[in-house]
Design a protein around this motif. Structure first.
Motif, mmCIF file in Angstrom:
data_model
loop_
_atom_site.group_PDB
_atom_site.id
_atom_site.type_symbol
_atom_site.label_atom_id
_atom_site.label_comp_id
_atom_site.label_asym_id
_atom_site.label_seq_id
_atom_site.Cartn_x
_atom_site.Cartn_y
_atom_site.Cartn_z
ATOM 1 N N VAL A 1 50.727 -65.529 -87.139
ATOM 2 C CA VAL A 1 50.330 -65.594 -88.471
ATOM 3 C C VAL A 1 49.782 -66.876 -88.834
ATOM 4 C CG1 VAL A 1 51.124 -65.046 -90.954
ATOM 5 C CG2 VAL A 1 52.052 -63.677 -89.197
ATOM 6 N N SER A 2 48.666 -67.021 -88.846
ATOM 7 C CA SER A 2 48.001 -68.550 -88.984
ATOM 8 C C SER A 2 47.851 -68.694 -90.469
ATOM 9 C CB SER A 2 46.780 -68.668 -88.194
ATOM 10 O OG SER A 2 45.865 -67.935 -88.824
ATOM 11 N N GLY A 3 47.244 -67.727 -91.209
ATOM 12 C CA GLY A 3 47.219 -67.837 -92.844
ATOM 13 C C GLY A 3 45.817 -68.637 -92.686
ATOM 14 N N ARG A 4 45.309 -68.752 -91.877
ATOM 15 C CA ARG A 4 43.802 -69.846 -91.976
ATOM 16 C C ARG A 4 42.745 -68.866 -92.794
ATOM 17 N NH1 ARG A 4 42.397 -68.312 -85.846
ATOM 18 N NH2 ARG A 4 41.371 -66.266 -86.386
ATOM 19 N N SER A 5 41.878 -69.458 -93.255
ATOM 20 C CA SER A 5 40.958 -69.230 -94.052
ATOM 21 C C SER A 5 39.570 -68.982 -93.488
ATOM 22 C CB SER A 5 40.789 -69.806 -95.319
ATOM 23 O OG SER A 5 39.533 -69.329 -96.309
ATOM 24 N N ASN A 6 38.906 -68.006 -93.665
ATOM 25 C CA ASN A 6 37.492 -67.993 -92.857
ATOM 26 C C ASN A 6 36.359 -68.001 -94.087
ATOM 27 O OD1 ASN A 6 38.610 -67.374 -90.479
ATOM 28 N ND2 ASN A 6 38.746 -65.242 -90.855
ATOM 29 N N PHE A 7 35.599 -68.885 -93.945
ATOM 30 C CA PHE A 7 34.410 -69.122 -94.932
ATOM 31 C C PHE A 7 34.685 -69.230 -96.247
ATOM 32 C CE2 PHE A 7 33.194 -66.781 -90.862
ATOM 33 C CZ PHE A 7 32.090 -67.852 -90.358
ATOM 34 N N GLY A 8 35.818 -69.906 -96.557
ATOM 35 C CA GLY A 8 36.202 -70.061 -98.206
ATOM 36 C C GLY A 8 36.925 -68.822 -98.713
ATOM 37 N N LEU A 9 37.173 -67.844 -97.784
ATOM 38 C CA LEU A 9 37.791 -66.653 -98.448
ATOM 39 C C LEU A 9 39.276 -67.005 -98.572
ATOM 40 C CD1 LEU A 9 35.917 -63.900 -96.147
ATOM 41 C CD2 LEU A 9 35.493 -64.377 -98.565
ATOM 42 N N PRO A 10 39.995 -66.009 -99.313
ATOM 43 C CA PRO A 10 41.597 -66.278 -99.080
ATOM 44 C C PRO A 10 42.069 -66.161 -98.162
ATOM 45 C CG PRO A 10 40.873 -64.531 -100.915
ATOM 46 C CD PRO A 10 39.679 -65.131 -100.087
ATOM 47 N N PRO A 11 43.036 -66.959 -97.681
ATOM 48 C CA PRO A 11 44.027 -66.883 -96.620
ATOM 49 C C PRO A 11 44.382 -65.647 -95.949
ATOM 50 C CG PRO A 11 44.835 -68.576 -97.538
ATOM 51 C CD PRO A 11 43.896 -67.933 -98.472
ATOM 52 N N SER A 12 44.204 -65.163 -94.740
ATOM 53 C CA SER A 12 44.685 -63.937 -94.379
ATOM 54 C C SER A 12 45.411 -64.125 -93.024
ATOM 55 C CB SER A 12 43.728 -62.971 -94.207
ATOM 56 O OG SER A 12 42.655 -63.327 -93.226
ATOM 57 N N PRO A 13 46.522 -63.207 -92.736
ATOM 58 C CA PRO A 13 47.276 -63.436 -91.433
ATOM 59 C C PRO A 13 46.430 -62.777 -90.394
ATOM 60 C CG PRO A 13 48.219 -61.742 -92.822
ATOM 61 C CD PRO A 13 47.136 -62.395 -93.688
ATOM 62 N N ASP A 14 46.552 -63.624 -89.419
ATOM 63 C CA ASP A 14 46.008 -62.853 -87.956
ATOM 64 C C ASP A 14 46.780 -61.793 -87.690
ATOM 65 O OD1 ASP A 14 45.468 -66.299 -86.154
ATOM 66 O OD2 ASP A 14 44.370 -65.201 -87.968
ATOM 67 N N ASN A 15 46.076 -60.897 -86.935
ATOM 68 C CA ASN A 15 46.816 -59.616 -86.461
ATOM 69 C C ASN A 15 46.694 -59.425 -84.982
ATOM 70 O OD1 ASN A 15 47.187 -58.394 -89.062
ATOM 71 N ND2 ASN A 15 45.057 -57.750 -89.052
ATOM 72 N N PHE A 16 47.597 -60.387 -84.354
ATOM 73 C CA PHE A 16 47.453 -60.479 -82.990
ATOM 74 C C PHE A 16 48.924 -60.598 -82.572
ATOM 75 C CE2 PHE A 16 46.111 -63.358 -79.211
ATOM 76 C CZ PHE A 16 45.247 -62.372 -78.855
ATOM 77 N N ASN A 17 49.375 -59.728 -82.350
ATOM 78 C CA ASN A 17 50.847 -59.755 -81.896
ATOM 79 C C ASN A 17 51.007 -59.386 -80.441
ATOM 80 O OD1 ASN A 17 51.470 -60.067 -84.460
ATOM 81 N ND2 ASN A 17 51.829 -57.832 -84.850
ATOM 82 N N VAL A 18 51.558 -60.442 -79.585
ATOM 83 C CA VAL A 18 51.345 -60.443 -78.236
ATOM 84 C C VAL A 18 52.786 -60.637 -77.630
ATOM 85 C CG1 VAL A 18 50.699 -61.800 -76.211
ATOM 86 C CG2 VAL A 18 49.287 -61.797 -78.223
ATOM 87 N N GLY A 19 52.859 -59.619 -76.581
ATOM 88 C CA GLY A 19 54.178 -59.410 -75.591
ATOM 89 C C GLY A 19 53.619 -60.104 -74.438
ATOM 90 N N HIS A 20 54.539 -60.908 -73.568
ATOM 91 C CA HIS A 20 54.110 -61.645 -72.409
ATOM 92 C C HIS A 20 55.184 -61.773 -71.486
ATOM 93 C CE1 HIS A 20 52.949 -65.383 -70.123
ATOM 94 N NE2 HIS A 20 52.253 -64.271 -69.775
ATOM 95 N N PHE A 21 54.984 -61.503 -70.265
ATOM 96 C CA PHE A 21 55.981 -61.824 -69.253
ATOM 97 C C PHE A 21 55.433 -62.001 -68.000
ATOM 98 C CE2 PHE A 21 56.332 -57.402 -69.356
ATOM 99 C CZ PHE A 21 56.553 -56.889 -67.891
ATOM 100 N N SER A 22 56.161 -62.474 -67.186
ATOM 101 C CA SER A 22 55.653 -62.278 -65.474
ATOM 102 C C SER A 22 56.354 -61.540 -64.544
ATOM 103 C CB SER A 22 55.380 -64.144 -64.994
ATOM 104 O OG SER A 22 56.312 -64.703 -65.131
#
Length: 155
Positions: free
Chosen positions: A70-91
């Motif tokens: 959840v970065s909360g970054r803003s794109n092109f001056g729009l209100p911040p929105s959370p990323d939808n990128f939930n990652v599971g990782h293992f080796s």
């Protein structure tokens, strides 16, 4: 959920094994990607093929981790929105001595069976993953391996 199986870090001893696995992994990634419920959107599994990177304790380099981004970054001056990128990782780490001494025909089934065995970690993390159906994923893994001609031993 998008699935990523990787065997992209190799050395001179495992280069040919990595090449053979990448072809199978590409097909499996496509066939296994789908809806399994829960919060996980990406599952990355790295198959370790460099023995010198192995920890002395014999455990995989990356134990399972789930990163909810959840970065909360803003794109092109729009209100911040959370990323939808939930990652599971293992080796997954093979027995390098066995991997390098078995016949070429046995390498891919050995690796796929090892990955299947390690998928049990998803069962132990189901609650954290918000209802992810690990049994369905494991069943589809077995089914797709069988469709490719590789027998998975569920024991």
């Amino acid at each position: 959920m998008k699935v990523g199986l990787h065997a992209n870090m190799v050395d001179m001893q495992t280069d040919k094994i990595g090449s053979a696995l990448r072809d199978v992994f590409t097909i499996l990634c496509e066939r296994l990607s789908g809806n399994y419920g829960g919060a996980i959107e990406h599952l990355w599994i790295d198959f370790e093929l460099i023995e010198s990177h192995a920890k002395l304790d014999g455990k995989p380099r990356y134990p399972f981790r789930f990163a909810k981004r959840v970065s909360g970054r803003s794109n092109f001056g729009l209100p911040p929105s959370p990323d939808n990128f939930n990652v599971g990782h293992f080796s997954v780490r093979p027995d390098f001595h066995r991997l390098l001494t078995i016949s070429r025909d046995e390498v891919i089934p050995y690796c796929l069976n090892l990955i299947y065995k390690e998928l049990i970690v998803l069962k132990t993390k189901e609650k954290k993953l918000g209802g992810f159906d690990s049994e369905l994923f494991r069943k589809r893994f077995v089914d797709e391996c069988m469709r490719l001609g590789y027998k998975i031993n569920p024991n």
